[in-house]
Design an enzyme around this catalytic site. Structure first.
Site, mmCIF file in Angstrom:
data_model
loop_
_atom_site.group_PDB
_atom_site.id
_atom_site.type_symbol
_atom_site.label_atom_id
_atom_site.label_comp_id
_atom_site.label_asym_id
_atom_site.label_seq_id
_atom_site.Cartn_x
_atom_site.Cartn_y
_atom_site.Cartn_z
ATOM 1 N N CYS A 172 3.142 -0.517 12.970
ATOM 2 C CA CYS A 172 1.969 -1.115 13.294
ATOM 3 C C CYS A 172 1.457 -1.467 14.602
ATOM 4 O O CYS A 172 0.181 -1.977 15.642
ATOM 5 C CB CYS A 172 0.868 -1.946 12.815
ATOM 6 S SG CYS A 172 1.271 -1.879 10.973
ATOM 7 N N SER B 215 0.611 -1.203 0.595
ATOM 8 C CA SER B 215 -0.224 0.058 -0.249
ATOM 9 C C SER B 215 1.046 1.357 -0.241
ATOM 10 O O SER B 215 0.493 2.366 -0.915
ATOM 11 C CB SER B 215 -0.976 -0.086 1.297
ATOM 12 O OG SER B 215 -1.016 -1.507 2.094
ATOM 13 N N ASP C 217 10.949 -7.358 -0.249
ATOM 14 C CA ASP C 217 10.385 -8.037 1.172
ATOM 15 C C ASP C 217 10.655 -9.318 1.362
ATOM 16 O O ASP C 217 11.563 -10.023 0.190
ATOM 17 C CB ASP C 217 9.186 -7.841 1.554
ATOM 18 C CG ASP C 217 8.127 -8.421 2.342
ATOM 19 O OD1 ASP C 217 7.656 -7.182 2.653
ATOM 20 O OD2 ASP C 217 7.848 -9.686 2.282
HETATM 21 C C1 LIG Z 1 3.876 -4.274 8.114
HETATM 22 S S1 LIG Z 1 4.666 -5.171 6.558
HETATM 23 C C2 LIG Z 1 4.441 -3.768 5.714
HETATM 24 C C3 LIG Z 1 3.531 -3.345 5.356
HETATM 25 C C4 LIG Z 1 3.601 -2.837 3.682
HETATM 26 N N1 LIG Z 1 4.725 -1.524 4.128
HETATM 27 C C5 LIG Z 1 2.852 -2.095 2.906
HETATM 28 O O1 LIG Z 1 2.726 -0.964 3.550
HETATM 29 O O2 LIG Z 1 1.890 -2.713 2.292
HETATM 30 C C6 LIG Z 1 5.759 -6.146 6.967
HETATM 31 C C7 LIG Z 1 6.666 -6.518 6.218
HETATM 32 O O3 LIG Z 1 7.926 -6.958 6.476
HETATM 33 C C8 LIG Z 1 7.986 -8.360 5.961
HETATM 34 N N2 LIG Z 1 9.618 -8.794 6.619
HETATM 35 C C9 LIG Z 1 9.746 -9.353 7.853
HETATM 36 N N3 LIG Z 1 11.108 -9.175 7.847
HETATM 37 C C10 LIG Z 1 11.981 -8.896 7.457
HETATM 38 C C11 LIG Z 1 13.193 -8.264 6.756
HETATM 39 N N4 LIG Z 1 13.853 -9.256 7.578
HETATM 40 N N5 LIG Z 1 13.831 -8.350 5.462
HETATM 41 C C12 LIG Z 1 12.724 -6.974 4.847
HETATM 42 N N6 LIG Z 1 11.455 -7.738 5.477
HETATM 43 C C13 LIG Z 1 10.682 -7.514 5.929
HETATM 44 C C14 LIG Z 1 7.319 -9.069 6.621
HETATM 45 O O4 LIG Z 1 7.659 -10.437 5.083
HETATM 46 C C15 LIG Z 1 6.388 -8.259 5.872
HETATM 47 O O5 LIG Z 1 5.762 -8.141 4.642
#
Ligand SMILES: C[S@@+](CC[C@H](N)C(=O)[O-])C[C@H]1O[C@@H](n2cnc3c(N)ncnc32)[C@H](O)[C@@H]1O
Length: 399
Positions: free
Chosen positions: A311, A183, A207
């Site tokens: 979040c 998003s 990601d």
């Molecule tokens: C809060 S969500 C991100 C939401 C996104 N920014 C949006 O607005 O749609 C966190 C994301 O971090 C990713 N994630 C978790 N550990 C990570 C890492 N070590 N490196 C990169 N991404 C990571 C997860 O797969 C997840 O998609």
């Protein structure tokens, strides 16, 4: 210019099994799937924890609790170029809003544009209520169709804030470290395209989760025609330096670290958190959050801007990480006061001090309070609040 360094086997993915964010159709509250509605919206540790943390005035506690126990309001954002957005907003308001108000049903609230983001709309009604109310049927169909065409997306209002604070322009290189489902990536792309169809800048959307990268490409970016985005699948904490065509290293003008977190601010969307949440969830993520934020800061140009977001309202996931980042930077980073940006947004200052609790709400004032061997790996110095002197220099109230 950049591609994923890991091989993707997209054939393994079962069609339609991924949770789809930014869509209007989903079966969460469908008949036969009543688990979602029946969750008991209580968690004593959660209430106690937030009473202790002072992240908002204690007299607002009942209001806070009631807000989390209410259904999540529906919010959505118009996408695309400025002119198309204006036209669509005009169409929505003219075709539906008058009729809805004329019907005079007090249970129905017409969506209102957010004071701090005029292309985004919100109604206090829940998604189920919007979907099932006969007076809203035509508006709902319009929203579904436009979402499928990529002209609007359902997105929580708070999730729209980080890109607005980053405010990239068309010549900016932007790194979105934890991007899926995308998003915020879409918002960032819109911004660099705002005044330029072929911007010089670009967004690298990264990601670590391949399935979520797939979702980012095939659900979110599919409808956004742009040559200014590359998707990578890397651990953000080890995100590599990227060389430009002349062999120089690309430094980014803007970095978004929207990190993995306990998600304890998303209780209204993820009801399982009511049952499972303990303060330990945040403790286990702390080191990863610091590592991602640190890598983001290392990729930043001198004079560039980074937004760190979660979040969660928990200072362990927010202020403690920012404080450690500032400590590590030895003066190369400074917190920016954003209070003059988005002035209509209601907000609370960050806190300078907080408390560290474990799974059982045992309080730790320092490392000396650790009695169990296994907690030595969990409770680390950077979890604790800074000294008063350090806090004064850090300006954590800007967070
Ligand atoms: C809060 S969500 C991100 C939401 C996104 N920014 C949006 O607005 O749609 C966190 C994301 O971090 C990713 N994630 C978790 N550990 C990570 C890492 N070590 N490196 C990169 N991404 C990571 C997860 O797969 C997840 O998609």
């Amino acid at each position: 210019m950049v591609h994923s360094s890991r091989r993707c086997n997209f054939n393994k993915k079962k069609k339609g099994h991924e949770p789809r964010e930014n869509t209007w159709r989903d079966d969460r509250d469908a008949p036969g799937n009543q688990g979602y509605r029946e969750v008991l919206k209580e968690n004593e540790k959660y209430w106690q924890f937030y009473k202790e943390q002072n992240v908002f005035p204690l007299e607002q506690f009942d209001e806070f609790r009631a807000a989390l126990q209410r259904d999540l309001p529906v919010s959505f954002r118009f996408q695309g170029c400025h002119k198309d957005r204006e036209q669509l907003i005009h169409e929505m308001e003219n075709r539906f809003f008058g009729k809805i108000m004329e019907a005079g049903d007090t249970a129905v609230c017409v969506p209102k544009s957010l004071l701090w983001y005029k292309e985004a709309y919100q109604t206090p009604m829940s998604r189920t209520a919007v979907r099932s109310h006969p007076i809203l049927a035509q508006l709902h169909n319009f929203l579904v169709t436009e979402a499928e065409l990529g002209n609007l997306s359902r997105q929580e209002a708070v999730s729209m804030i980080p890109p607005l604070l980053l405010a990239p322009t068309s010549d900016h290189y932007v790194l979105d470290l934890c991007a899926a489902p995308g998003s915020k990536t879409t918002q960032l792309l819109e911004m660099i395209h705002e005044n330029d169809e072929n911007p010089k800048g670009m967004v690298i959307a990264n990601d670590v989760d391949m399935k979520r990268c797939y979702m980012l490409i095939h659900h979110t970016l599919k409808r956004f025609r742009t040559a200014a985005c590359a998707v990578t699948c890397e651990d953000a904490a080890r995100f590599p330096q990227i060389a430009d065509n002349d062999g120089g290293i690309i430094q980014f003008d803007r970095v978004l670290a929207d990190v993995i977190c306990s998600g304890d601010g998303t209780l209204r969307k993820n009801p399982e958190i009511w049952k499972k949440w303990t303060p330990q969830d945040a403790l286990g993520l702390h080191r990863m959050q610091i590592a991602i934020a640190r890598k983001g800061a290392q990729q930043l140009k001198v004079g560039g801007r980074m937004v760190y977001s979660t979040c969660s309202m928990n200072p362990i996931e927010d202020e403690a990480v920012v404080a450690q980042l500032l400590r590590d930077s030895k003066g190369s980073l400074r917190l920016v006061d954003t209070s003059s940006l988005l002035p209509e947004l209601k907000r609370e200052n960050g806190v300078n001090t907080w408390k560290v609790f474990d799974r059982d709400m045992k309080l730790y004032n320092s490392l000396d309070d650790i009695t169990e061997e296994k907690m030595k790996k969990v409770i680390v110095t950077s979890l604790f609040p800074p000294t008063e002197e350090e806090a004064n220099k850090m300006n954590l109230h800007f967070t």
